[in-house]
Design a protein around this motif. Structure first.
Motif, PDB file in Angstrom:
ATOM      1  N   ILE B  90    -122.047 -60.871   5.559  1.00 36.53           N
ATOM      2  CA  ILE B  90    -121.004 -61.902   5.669  1.00 36.53           C
ATOM      3  C   ILE B  90    -121.655 -63.215   6.087  1.00 36.53           C
ATOM      4  N   ILE B 111    -118.854 -62.954   1.210  1.00 39.22           N
ATOM      5  CA  ILE B 111    -119.263 -61.562   1.452  1.00 39.22           C
ATOM      6  C   ILE B 111    -120.073 -61.111   0.244  1.00 39.22           C
ATOM      7  N   CYS B 122    -116.166 -55.193  10.501  1.00 40.63           N
ATOM      8  CA  CYS B 122    -115.620 -56.552  10.477  1.00 40.63           C
ATOM      9  C   CYS B 122    -114.122 -56.524  10.701  1.00 40.63           C
TER      10      CYS B 122
END
Lengths: 358, 157
Positions: B90, B111, B122
């Protein structure tokens, strides 16, 4: 001239039958294994969106193999490396010439036997050709110049030698009962009846010989549980250095051997093209009564009977291949030399004793 | 001898099992071809692209970013997901938000699905419930690696 034409037509028909059945055995193998394992199997190959159970799959496979690169490793013996698959293929393909597909058909004055060549030594011819096929394996194993293929080739040789003996010996009892090496004659003998109702098939006269022959013939086809030369999980096998169509020839040889073994089992032990209680003019039931059929209908019945028996044995061999794990090398040798050969010798002696009493 | 007999019985049992499977399954296949509906099927196969298995409620599928009522992402660019991500897939770039309550918003949120291991950390870490893995999409293969790099436009739906 017309004789040559007839022989030519017979060769073409037999080869087409043989190769089509080979192609569709690959399909049957995938489908049957799938059904055994609760799967569906290859069903995606389609022509214009028509799938019909993946029946086009063999053709898709063939096209793929034909257009693959014809790769020969730099370290191999080039000539022998190329020759080996053709030797394997040729010696299996030629055995079909001695197999009787049916009795004979009459067209006008002419009688045509449904067999390419009716050798006096048809049985020996088939066994000899099957044994010669091992040269393909030895050559491919050696000419690839790779340790693993060499191991595969040597294993194949050892296996074939040990099973060839049992294969030959198990048939001697049969030849004593049906005194001929001519396959058409053997089939004709099996048209008679024992005790007035039981067809005189080889399986009823030679049950032990049948078992030994079945095991030895399974070993001859080099598939699981006897797939020592290939042994996918350990040594990759004698055709590790092949690709494309040459590899395809080896695979086809495998499947053709299944068919040859099935035709042999049918011809020798299950009456070949004989339908129980059917003579040349129709059915003669053992409980009295007749059902007379025309000549052509009889021929159709005979060829259909032969085909059904062959299909059954192909099916059975694939079932066996998908059931059992592989033998260990020493177990295989033990079974060949210490079990099958003594059993076949016992069978010969037993057959001799029974025949001299009767 | 007894041992050999035992082997023989097991050999027979093996072939009985496989042939039982074969004939039972063939029976149901034939019933299906004949158009007779049965509860049991001949095969357990799910023919994937045409026939899809229902995804479990907690299945972690492709990520999506949640939006507020005005269409902006809920994300406040706190970098917690970037910190917790074990595959480091990310990438967030923060920018100043004129709204004093929010202060920051992600000007970039990328991402790299090719690196993602779908652990779901996440989602656990996010204080704003801005990232979720419940889109239900499981077939997002691409032809190049760049096809698998998802940016804000693709994630915000």
């Amino acid at each position: 001239m017309i004789e040559i034409l007839i022989v030519f037509i017979k060769i073409v028909c037999a080869l087409v039958w043989f190769l089509l059945l080979t192609l569709y055995l690959t399909w049957l193998e995938r489908k049957e294994s799938a059904v055994i394992q609760d799967r569906i199997g290859a069903n995606r190959a389609s022509i214009f969106g028509i799938r019909i159970l993946g029946l086009f799959q063999p053709f898709a496979d063939a096209i793929k193999m034909i257009f693959k690169e014809d790769f020969v490793p730099a370290f191999s013996r080039k000539f022998l490396h190329t020759l080996a698959p053709f030797i394997s293929f040729f010696f299996v393909a030629i055995t079909i010439s001695a197999i009787p597909f049916g009795d004979s058909i009459r067209i006008g004055e002419r009688t045509i036997s449904l067999q390419i060549l009716d050798f006096n030594v048809g049985l020996l011819f088939i066994l000899a050709m099957l044994s010669l096929g091992i040269y393909g394996i030895i050559l491919s194993g050696w000419a690839s110049n790779n340790r693993y293929t060499l191991i595969g080739g040597l294993r194949g040789t050892a296996q074939l030698i040990s099973y060839e003996v049992a294969l030959g010996l198990s048939l001697i009892g049969l030849i004593m009962v049906f005194p001929s090496l001519k396959l058409s004659a053997i089939v004709h003998y099996q048209g008679e009846l024992i005790f007035g109702f039981l067809p005189k098939w080889g399986i009823f006269l030679q049950p032990l010989g049948f078992l030994v022959f079945l095991f030895a013939a399974l070993a001859e086809t080099k598939r699981a549980p006897f797939d020592l030369p290939e042994a996918e999980s350990e040594i990759i096998g004698f055709f590790a250095e092949y690709g494309g169509l040459k590899w395809g020839l080896f695979m086809m040889t495998d499947f053709m051997e299944i068919i040859v073994v099935s035709t042999l089992l049918t011809t020798l032990f299950f009456g070949g093209w004989q339908v129980p209680w059917m003579a040349a003019d129709g059915f003669h039931w053992p409980w009295g009564g007749e059902w007379l059929l025309s000549h052509w209908l009889v021929v159709v019945f005979q060829v259909a009977a032969f085909n059904i028996k062959v299909f059954f044995f192909c099916w059975l061999q694939i079932l066996i291949r998908w059931t059992y794990p592989r033998f260990r090398y020493d177990q295989l040798m033990d079974m060949g030399w210490k079990l099958l050969i003594p059993l076949s010798l016992v069978n010969i002696v037993g057959t001799g004793i029974v025949m001299s009493i009767l | 001898m007894i041992k050999a007999l035992g082997y023989f019985i097991e050999i027979i049992r093996g072939i009985v099992i496989t042939s039982r499977h074969f004939f039972v399954n063939m029976f149901f296949h034939i019933l299906k071809v004949l158009g007779i509906k049965t509860k049991r099927k001949g095969a357990v196969t799910i023919q994937y692209p045409e026939q899809k298995k229902e995804i479990a409620a907690r299945h972690r599928s492709l990520h999506r970013l949640m939006a507020r009522e005005d269409g902006k992402p809920r994300c406040v660019a706190c970098m917690l997901c970037v910190t917790v991500c074990p595959s480091e897939c990310i990438y967030v770039e923060a920018a100043e938000d004129p709204d004093l309550e929010m202060q920051k918003y992600p000007s970039k949120f990328i991402i790299d699905i090719g690196r993602c291991c779908f652990c779901g950390f996440c989602v656990e870490a996010c204080p704003e419930d801005a990232i979720r893995m419940d889109s239900g999409e499981i077939d997002f293969a691409g032809y190049t690696r760049d096809d698998l790099v998802y940016d804000l436009d693709k994630l915000l739906r």
